[in-house]
Design an enzyme around this catalytic site. Structure first.
Site, PDB file in Angstrom:
ATOM      1  N   GLY A   1      41.057  38.707  37.101  1.00 56.57           N
ATOM      2  CA  GLY A   1      41.751  39.862  36.511  1.00 56.57           C
ATOM      3  C   GLY A   1      41.708  39.867  34.991  1.00 56.57           C
ATOM      4  O   GLY A   1      42.244  40.789  34.372  1.00 56.57           O
TER       5      GLY A   1
ATOM      6  N   GLU B   1      47.828  33.507  31.082  1.00 55.85           N
ATOM      7  CA  GLU B   1      48.167  32.680  32.248  1.00 55.85           C
ATOM      8  C   GLU B   1      48.179  31.196  31.866  1.00 55.85           C
ATOM      9  O   GLU B   1      49.077  30.451  32.241  1.00 55.85           O
ATOM     10  CB  GLU B   1      47.172  32.946  33.380  1.00 55.85           C
TER      11      GLU B   1
ATOM     12  N   SER C   1      46.826  40.045  42.841  1.00 55.32           N
ATOM     13  CA  SER C   1      47.510  40.633  44.003  1.00 55.32           C
ATOM     14  C   SER C   1      48.517  39.667  44.629  1.00 55.32           C
ATOM     15  O   SER C   1      49.581  40.087  45.090  1.00 55.32           O
ATOM     16  CB  SER C   1      46.486  41.083  45.046  1.00 55.32           C
TER      17      SER C   1
ATOM     18  N   LYS D   1      40.435  30.621  37.469  1.00 57.78           N
ATOM     19  CA  LYS D   1      41.252  31.830  37.456  1.00 57.78           C
ATOM     20  C   LYS D   1      40.600  32.848  36.527  1.00 57.78           C
ATOM     21  O   LYS D   1      39.641  32.553  35.864  1.00 57.78           O
ATOM     22  CB  LYS D   1      42.663  31.506  36.932  1.00 57.78           C
ATOM     23  N   GLY D   2      41.171  34.070  36.535  1.00 61.15           N
ATOM     24  CA  GLY D   2      40.729  35.030  35.534  1.00 61.15           C
ATOM     25  C   GLY D   2      39.863  36.157  36.058  1.00 61.15           C
ATOM     26  O   GLY D   2      39.269  36.886  35.264  1.00 61.15           O
TER      27      GLY D   2
ATOM     28  N   ASP E   1      41.518  31.907  41.847  1.00 61.59           N
ATOM     29  CA  ASP E   1      40.293  32.334  42.539  1.00 61.59           C
ATOM     30  C   ASP E   1      39.671  31.181  43.314  1.00 61.59           C
ATOM     31  O   ASP E   1      39.103  31.381  44.378  1.00 61.59           O
ATOM     32  CB  ASP E   1      39.298  32.899  41.520  1.00 61.59           C
TER      33      ASP E   1
HETATM   34  C1  5RP Z   1      44.049  37.016  37.328  1.00 62.12           C
HETATM   35  C2  5RP Z   1      44.022  35.776  38.148  1.00 62.12           C
HETATM   36  C3  5RP Z   1      44.480  35.876  39.566  1.00 62.12           C
HETATM   37  O1  5RP Z   1      45.580  35.031  39.756  1.00 62.12           O
HETATM   38  C4  5RP Z   1      43.352  35.468  40.495  1.00 62.12           C
HETATM   39  O2  5RP Z   1      42.230  36.276  40.207  1.00 62.12           O
HETATM   40  C5  5RP Z   1      43.755  35.634  41.971  1.00 62.12           C
HETATM   41  O3  5RP Z   1      43.888  36.993  42.271  1.00 62.12           O
HETATM   42  P1  5RP Z   1      44.383  37.497  43.688  1.00 62.12           P
HETATM   43  O4  5RP Z   1      45.765  36.973  43.895  1.00 62.12           O
HETATM   44  O5  5RP Z   1      44.335  39.008  43.573  1.00 62.12           O
HETATM   45  O6  5RP Z   1      43.423  36.993  44.735  1.00 62.12           O
HETATM   46  O7  5RP Z   1      43.663  34.711  37.712  1.00 62.12           O
HETATM   47  O8  5RP Z   1      43.552  36.793  36.028  1.00 62.12           O
END
Ligand code: 5RP
Length: 232
Positions: free
Chosen positions: A115, A121, A46, A112-113, A102
């Site tokens: 998503g 990434e 996001s 991270k990850g 995260d």
């Molecule tokens: C996706 C990621 C995102 O960058 C991480 O989860 C942060 O997400 P958000 O900006 O929605 O808080 O690593 O794979």
């Protein structure tokens, strides 16, 4: 010729965005860095979505010529919806890259990850000479793993081997990430499975150790990359 696609017209971030105000401030800081001619690696999640929105506004208002390299289908669709031109790592090396995270610890190591896009990434981060990680305060932790498990993308038939190997590294919990829009597990964008793994202690060499397991495609632990953290 255009598709005139309702899917694209209706495309936006799915669900509510947590800490929206802070993420928007971080997004504006990223958009302010864009210079015409830049090739920009675009992260997922996001915060990255909000930064892409802010960048697309600058493209429209100032007629900037940039090209984006997306790290997921989700952000590729957003580029298409926002008319941000895209290219790929076949054609270009990114001048710089931005992404969310995260968790960020005092060493600027990351998890991270959430998503599931950590393979592309990390690939983008390694390919790019300059990496910005944009986070709100809630992402700062004293110790990695405090809030999020480490996601590990695994080739499907290596599942049990990866589980056993992660346990041998000290994992106290290894969960197969379930899908939400389908039965069974999440299938990653690369056709693999994702394990969410918790450790009591994450040593400074854990990224390397996880990546040495045969069948592991990539993990969401980022200890070997050079990043600049932008906190809003
Ligand atoms: C996706 C990621 C995102 O960058 C991480 O989860 C942060 O997400 P958000 O900006 O929605 O808080 O690593 O794979």
């Amino acid at each position: 010729m255009d598709w005139n696609s309702d899917i694209l017209k209706n495309h936006s971030w799915t669900g509510a965005i947590t800490n929206l105000e802070s993420k928007q401030k971080a997004a504006e800081q990223i958009a302010a860095k864009v210079v015409s001619g830049d090739i920009i690696g675009v992260g997922s999640g996001s915060t990255s979505y909000l930064a892409l929105l802010a960048i697309s506004q600058r493209i429209k208002n100032e007629r900037l010529q940039i090209q984006a390299i997306p790290t997921s289908v989700e952000i590729a669709l957003s580029c298409s919806k926002l008319s941000v031109p895209v290219t790929s790592l076949y054609e270009h090396r990114p001048d710089w890259y931005f992404d969310g995270a995260d968790e960020v610890d005092p060493n600027n190591y990351l998890i991270k990850g959430r998503g599931g896009a950590m393979f592309k990434e990390k690939l983008m981060m390694c390919a790019s000479p300059l990496n910005y990680i944009i986070v709100d305060n809630s992402k700062l932790v004293d110790k990695l793993g405090s809030k999020f498990p480490i996601p590990v993308e695994v080739f499907p038939t290596a599942l049990m081997h990866a589980e056993a190997s992660l346990k041998a590294l000290g994992a106290i919990e290894v969960m197969l990430r379930p899908a939400q829009g389908k039965d069974g597990p999440v299938i990653s964008e690369n056709g693999n499975l994702i394990l969410d793994v918790r450790f009591d202690i994450i040593g400074n060499d854990m990224e390397n150790k996880i990546n040495c397991i045969t069948g592991v495609i990539e993990s969401g632990l980022f200890q070997n990359q050079s990043v600049e953290i932008i906190v809003a």
